[in-house]
Design a protein around this motif. Sequence first.
Motif, PDB file in Angstrom:
ATOM      1  N   LYS A   1       0.772  -1.363   0.362  1.00 48.75           N
ATOM      2  CA  LYS A   1       0.082   0.061  -0.216  1.00 48.75           C
ATOM      3  C   LYS A   1       0.770   1.180   0.102  1.00 48.75           C
ATOM      4  O   LYS A   1       2.030   1.387   0.361  1.00 48.75           O
ATOM      5  CB  LYS A   1      -0.983  -0.187   1.231  1.00 48.75           C
ATOM      6  CG  LYS A   1      -2.115  -1.407   0.959  1.00 48.75           C
ATOM      7  CD  LYS A   1      -2.855  -0.610   2.036  1.00 48.75           C
ATOM      8  CE  LYS A   1      -3.681  -1.846   2.185  1.00 48.75           C
ATOM      9  NZ  LYS A   1      -5.027  -1.998   3.730  1.00 48.75           N
TER      10      LYS A   1
ATOM     11  N   TRP B   1      -9.016   1.625 -16.586  1.00 52.87           N
ATOM     12  CA  TRP B   1      -9.933   0.665 -15.775  1.00 52.87           C
ATOM     13  C   TRP B   1     -10.943  -0.862 -17.129  1.00 52.87           C
ATOM     14  O   TRP B   1     -11.490  -1.157 -16.723  1.00 52.87           O
ATOM     15  CB  TRP B   1     -11.994   1.412 -15.155  1.00 52.87           C
ATOM     16  CG  TRP B   1     -11.792   2.158 -14.303  1.00 52.87           C
ATOM     17  CD1 TRP B   1     -11.232   3.749 -15.374  1.00 52.87           C
ATOM     18  CD2 TRP B   1     -10.933   1.957 -12.982  1.00 52.87           C
ATOM     19  NE1 TRP B   1     -11.264   4.550 -13.391  1.00 52.87           N
ATOM     20  CE2 TRP B   1     -10.831   3.450 -12.912  1.00 52.87           C
ATOM     21  CE3 TRP B   1     -11.409   1.010 -12.289  1.00 52.87           C
ATOM     22  CZ2 TRP B   1     -11.195   3.879 -11.236  1.00 52.87           C
ATOM     23  CZ3 TRP B   1     -11.135   1.909 -10.701  1.00 52.87           C
ATOM     24  CH2 TRP B   1     -10.641   2.820 -10.487  1.00 52.87           C
TER      25      TRP B   1
ATOM     26  N   HIS C   1      -3.840  -6.521 -16.685  1.00 55.00           N
ATOM     27  CA  HIS C   1      -3.039  -6.286 -15.208  1.00 55.00           C
ATOM     28  C   HIS C   1      -4.334  -7.427 -14.339  1.00 55.00           C
ATOM     29  O   HIS C   1      -5.454  -6.767 -14.642  1.00 55.00           O
ATOM     30  CB  HIS C   1      -3.108  -4.549 -15.479  1.00 55.00           C
ATOM     31  CG  HIS C   1      -2.750  -4.403 -13.869  1.00 55.00           C
ATOM     32  ND1 HIS C   1      -2.915  -4.081 -12.526  1.00 55.00           N
ATOM     33  CD2 HIS C   1      -1.169  -3.343 -14.301  1.00 55.00           C
ATOM     34  CE1 HIS C   1      -2.570  -4.067 -11.573  1.00 55.00           C
ATOM     35  NE2 HIS C   1      -0.913  -3.246 -11.840  1.00 55.00           N
TER      36      HIS C   1
ATOM     37  N   ALA D   1      -5.571  -5.686 -11.832  1.00 52.97           N
ATOM     38  CA  ALA D   1      -6.423  -4.735 -11.203  1.00 52.97           C
ATOM     39  C   ALA D   1      -7.629  -4.697 -11.615  1.00 52.97           C
ATOM     40  O   ALA D   1      -8.255  -4.248 -12.096  1.00 52.97           O
ATOM     41  CB  ALA D   1      -5.584  -3.817 -10.718  1.00 52.97           C
TER      42      ALA D   1
ATOM     43  N   LYS E   1     -10.452  -5.990 -14.404  1.00 54.87           N
ATOM     44  CA  LYS E   1     -11.566  -7.685 -14.044  1.00 54.87           C
ATOM     45  C   LYS E   1     -12.876  -7.286 -14.851  1.00 54.87           C
ATOM     46  O   LYS E   1     -14.014  -8.001 -14.089  1.00 54.87           O
ATOM     47  CB  LYS E   1     -12.010  -6.755 -12.509  1.00 54.87           C
ATOM     48  CG  LYS E   1     -12.393  -6.422 -11.816  1.00 54.87           C
ATOM     49  CD  LYS E   1     -12.599  -6.643  -9.837  1.00 54.87           C
ATOM     50  CE  LYS E   1     -13.770  -5.335  -9.327  1.00 54.87           C
ATOM     51  NZ  LYS E   1     -13.751  -5.554  -7.917  1.00 54.87           N
TER      52      LYS E   1
ATOM     53  N   TYR F   1     -16.245  -2.123 -10.086  1.00 53.07           N
ATOM     54  CA  TYR F   1     -15.001  -1.953  -9.292  1.00 53.07           C
ATOM     55  C   TYR F   1     -15.884  -1.237  -7.613  1.00 53.07           C
ATOM     56  O   TYR F   1     -15.275   0.096  -7.564  1.00 53.07           O
ATOM     57  CB  TYR F   1     -14.746  -0.887 -10.299  1.00 53.07           C
ATOM     58  CG  TYR F   1     -13.431  -1.365 -11.210  1.00 53.07           C
ATOM     59  CD1 TYR F   1     -12.456  -1.551 -11.145  1.00 53.07           C
ATOM     60  CD2 TYR F   1     -13.925  -1.184 -12.622  1.00 53.07           C
ATOM     61  CE1 TYR F   1     -11.436  -2.703 -12.072  1.00 53.07           C
ATOM     62  CE2 TYR F   1     -13.134  -1.767 -13.142  1.00 53.07           C
ATOM     63  CZ  TYR F   1     -12.200  -2.166 -13.537  1.00 53.07           C
ATOM     64  OH  TYR F   1     -11.279  -3.030 -14.169  1.00 53.07           O
TER      65      TYR F   1
ATOM     66  N   TRP G   1     -13.642  -0.283  -4.913  1.00 55.00           N
ATOM     67  CA  TRP G   1     -13.093   1.039  -5.810  1.00 55.00           C
ATOM     68  C   TRP G   1     -13.241   2.593  -4.410  1.00 55.00           C
ATOM     69  O   TRP G   1     -13.456   3.417  -4.249  1.00 55.00           O
ATOM     70  CB  TRP G   1     -11.931   1.929  -6.735  1.00 55.00           C
ATOM     71  CG  TRP G   1     -10.910   1.180  -7.364  1.00 55.00           C
ATOM     72  CD1 TRP G   1     -10.962  -0.380  -7.356  1.00 55.00           C
ATOM     73  CD2 TRP G   1      -9.454   1.738  -6.912  1.00 55.00           C
ATOM     74  NE1 TRP G   1      -9.535  -0.602  -7.709  1.00 55.00           N
ATOM     75  CE2 TRP G   1      -9.105  -0.037  -7.487  1.00 55.00           C
ATOM     76  CE3 TRP G   1      -9.137   3.221  -7.022  1.00 55.00           C
ATOM     77  CZ2 TRP G   1      -7.662   0.468  -7.556  1.00 55.00           C
ATOM     78  CZ3 TRP G   1      -7.942   3.162  -6.895  1.00 55.00           C
ATOM     79  CH2 TRP G   1      -7.353   1.744  -7.355  1.00 55.00           C
TER      80      TRP G   1
ATOM     81  N   HIS H   1     -11.325   3.787  -1.765  1.00 55.31           N
ATOM     82  CA  HIS H   1      -9.624   3.862  -1.936  1.00 55.31           C
ATOM     83  C   HIS H   1     -10.110   5.483  -2.361  1.00 55.31           C
ATOM     84  O   HIS H   1     -10.755   5.935  -3.275  1.00 55.31           O
ATOM     85  CB  HIS H   1      -9.070   2.999  -3.061  1.00 55.31           C
ATOM     86  CG  HIS H   1      -8.907   1.712  -2.640  1.00 55.31           C
ATOM     87  ND1 HIS H   1      -8.631   1.244  -1.606  1.00 55.31           N
ATOM     88  CD2 HIS H   1      -9.591   0.424  -3.194  1.00 55.31           C
ATOM     89  CE1 HIS H   1      -8.656   0.238  -1.290  1.00 55.31           C
ATOM     90  NE2 HIS H   1      -9.154  -0.079  -1.901  1.00 55.31           N
TER      91      HIS H   1
ATOM     92  N   THR I   1      -3.256   2.645  -0.866  1.00 55.18           N
ATOM     93  CA  THR I   1      -4.017   2.400  -2.047  1.00 55.18           C
ATOM     94  C   THR I   1      -3.186   1.161  -2.610  1.00 55.18           C
ATOM     95  O   THR I   1      -1.913   1.147  -1.920  1.00 55.18           O
ATOM     96  CB  THR I   1      -3.544   3.451  -3.641  1.00 55.18           C
ATOM     97  OG1 THR I   1      -4.570   5.198  -3.038  1.00 55.18           O
ATOM     98  CG2 THR I   1      -4.328   2.913  -4.830  1.00 55.18           C
TER      99      THR I   1
ATOM    100  N   ALA J   1      -0.535  -3.319  -6.465  1.00 55.31           N
ATOM    101  CA  ALA J   1      -0.349  -4.725  -6.814  1.00 55.31           C
ATOM    102  C   ALA J   1       1.205  -5.511  -7.479  1.00 55.31           C
ATOM    103  O   ALA J   1       1.536  -6.382  -7.245  1.00 55.31           O
ATOM    104  CB  ALA J   1      -1.600  -6.017  -7.690  1.00 55.31           C
TER     105      ALA J   1
ATOM    106  N   GLU K   1      -2.787   1.346 -10.127  1.00 54.55           N
ATOM    107  CA  GLU K   1      -3.306   1.687  -9.039  1.00 54.55           C
ATOM    108  C   GLU K   1      -3.469   3.174  -8.775  1.00 54.55           C
ATOM    109  O   GLU K   1      -4.543   4.249  -8.708  1.00 54.55           O
ATOM    110  CB  GLU K   1      -3.509   0.853  -7.460  1.00 54.55           C
ATOM    111  CG  GLU K   1      -4.062  -0.220  -7.872  1.00 54.55           C
ATOM    112  CD  GLU K   1      -2.702  -1.195  -8.566  1.00 54.55           C
ATOM    113  OE1 GLU K   1      -2.856  -2.677  -8.876  1.00 54.55           O
ATOM    114  OE2 GLU K   1      -1.674  -0.925  -8.952  1.00 54.55           O
TER     115      GLU K   1
ATOM    116  N   ARG L   1      -5.660   5.434 -11.307  1.00 45.26           N
ATOM    117  CA  ARG L   1      -5.826   5.413 -11.257  1.00 45.26           C
ATOM    118  C   ARG L   1      -6.701   6.961 -10.273  1.00 45.26           C
ATOM    119  O   ARG L   1      -7.519   7.462 -10.765  1.00 45.26           O
ATOM    120  CB  ARG L   1      -7.255   4.629 -10.456  1.00 45.26           C
ATOM    121  CG  ARG L   1      -7.438   2.993 -11.296  1.00 45.26           C
ATOM    122  CD  ARG L   1      -7.767   1.994 -10.867  1.00 45.26           C
ATOM    123  NE  ARG L   1      -7.769   0.968 -12.285  1.00 45.26           N
ATOM    124  CZ  ARG L   1      -8.116  -0.233 -11.803  1.00 45.26           C
ATOM    125  NH1 ARG L   1      -8.224  -0.655 -10.851  1.00 45.26           N
ATOM    126  NH2 ARG L   1      -8.339  -1.419 -12.646  1.00 45.26           N
TER     127      ARG L   1
END
Length: 566
Positions: free
Chosen positions: A27, A116, A174, A176, A178, A269, A272, A275, A524, A527, A534, A537
Amino acid sequence: MAKRITVDPVTRIEGHLRIDCEVENGKVSKAWSSGQMWRGIEQILQGRDPRDAWIFTQRICGVCTTVHAIASVRAVENALDLEIPLNAQYIRNLIVAAHGIHDHIVHFYQLSALDWVDITSALKADPKKAASLAQSLSDWPLNSHQIMKSTQEKLKTFVDSGQLGIFANGYWGHPAMKLSPEVNLLAAVHYLQALEVQRTANKIVSVLGSKTPHIQNLAVGGVANPINFDSQATLTLERLMLIKEAIDELGSFIYNGLLVDVAAVGSFYADWTQHGAGITDYLSVPDLPLDTAGTAFGMPGGFIKGGDLSTFQPITRFGDPCLLDGVAESNKHAWYEGSDPLHPFDGRTDPEYTDFQDDGKYSWIKAPTFHGQPAQVGPLAQVLCGLASGDHRTQAATDYFQDKVKAVLGETLPLSAFHSTIGRHGARAIRCAVLYENLKEQWQLLMDNIATGDHETFNAPSFPKGEIRGMGFHEAPRGMLSHWVVIEDGKIRNYQCVVPSTWNAAPRNAEDAPGPYEKSLLDTPVADPELPLEILRTVHSFDPCISCAIHLHDTEEQSVVSVKAV
């Protein structure tokens, strides 16, 4: 042990931004936001005629050009206590609302959606399923199976060629990412369609402003748009009906494309929403003035403390003392002389470059505060202030957005979910709809006022001897923008721009409190430190505009540009 990540430059933004983060246990534990340019507009304006300032300031940026022009003329008008004809207000409002719609559509699809959306995943989608999903969420006519299939074939051509073109340099595959292949395909389809919609919004700006970017119709005292339905060289009924046609086209995409897509992506998402909150003191200003003096507005503004809507403090007019007295900027961690916070009327923009110092100066961006504290500005601030004030357009657009979230997620999101990375995207889509509703109204107000026989668009300014001061504000696409001018004997003695990305991208202030970007990045999850998607984003969710935020930097200390007054 903390690992240092440096993202430089951050792409898919306007300007040059560097983000440094320390990552511990997966993080972000500390962050630095550094603007990597110096603009120098403030020095260029000193000694000039205040009526010319808007021409210079809107050249700060090629993306958000109209916003500096509007704020500049308002600053000088405020100093003169000069009222503006109603027609001029409505014409200005049409321009800024259309520009805001254009900007919000560009931001989601072209600048941030690829954080995303996995474009290569869209090649695996079933076009029929993608079309069925799209048609279940909206009535947008360009969601057919045939369009999904033809777009997928275009994407395949890009991928097979080995050159992704406009989709290059993404974090494809990546962990993250999905979204399902079908949602990725739907987003890619609307990405391409959004390019055409942007032209429609810009048509309104260019018809009224003569061109875009960098409109040419403004003047201190009104606009240079004579109204005469008998002359084709003026603002005619034909041109006004062309604008109305463009407005109607925009509404269909905003409600059936943008709001739906942001709601769908946000739903997938939903994690998120936990975050990126960062600073939850929110500042916005009212806009779209409805009278000649700037005491009534189509969109409300104000201040919210700690994300609590019950603390809402309205800002009600141009020259509002709460705002006029509450803004200061610190250079403690910015590459300028001095460190103590200064009010913009007394602001200095004298460069003092030291290289990047973690605990010293590390940015060309100053650190603004509102009554001593940092604040977040932008569409989220504007939407929350709209809800707190009871603005019916904001409430209706928020309800519509929540209905689309429920259709995908099965439940609506609590208001607290908007204090987040994904929440800022939702707020920007909502604000786009609010701008659209106001755009329709401003067109009708202009038509109705012309029908009364009022064709006035300009009140001539007159500059007194001695010193006068003025502040002009505008709720720009990225948030609260203010220009501050000190005029002496009809010439500019001092000029400062305190812009949205100065508020949000600020370094630590005089009290070493982090700015909104910096605080929003804390905790945040990252990964893969080598692929810090991230981090991007959250930064992209603010829609950075660093040319506006910085105050030309040449490492060889050579002259970059020479300006000669003639």
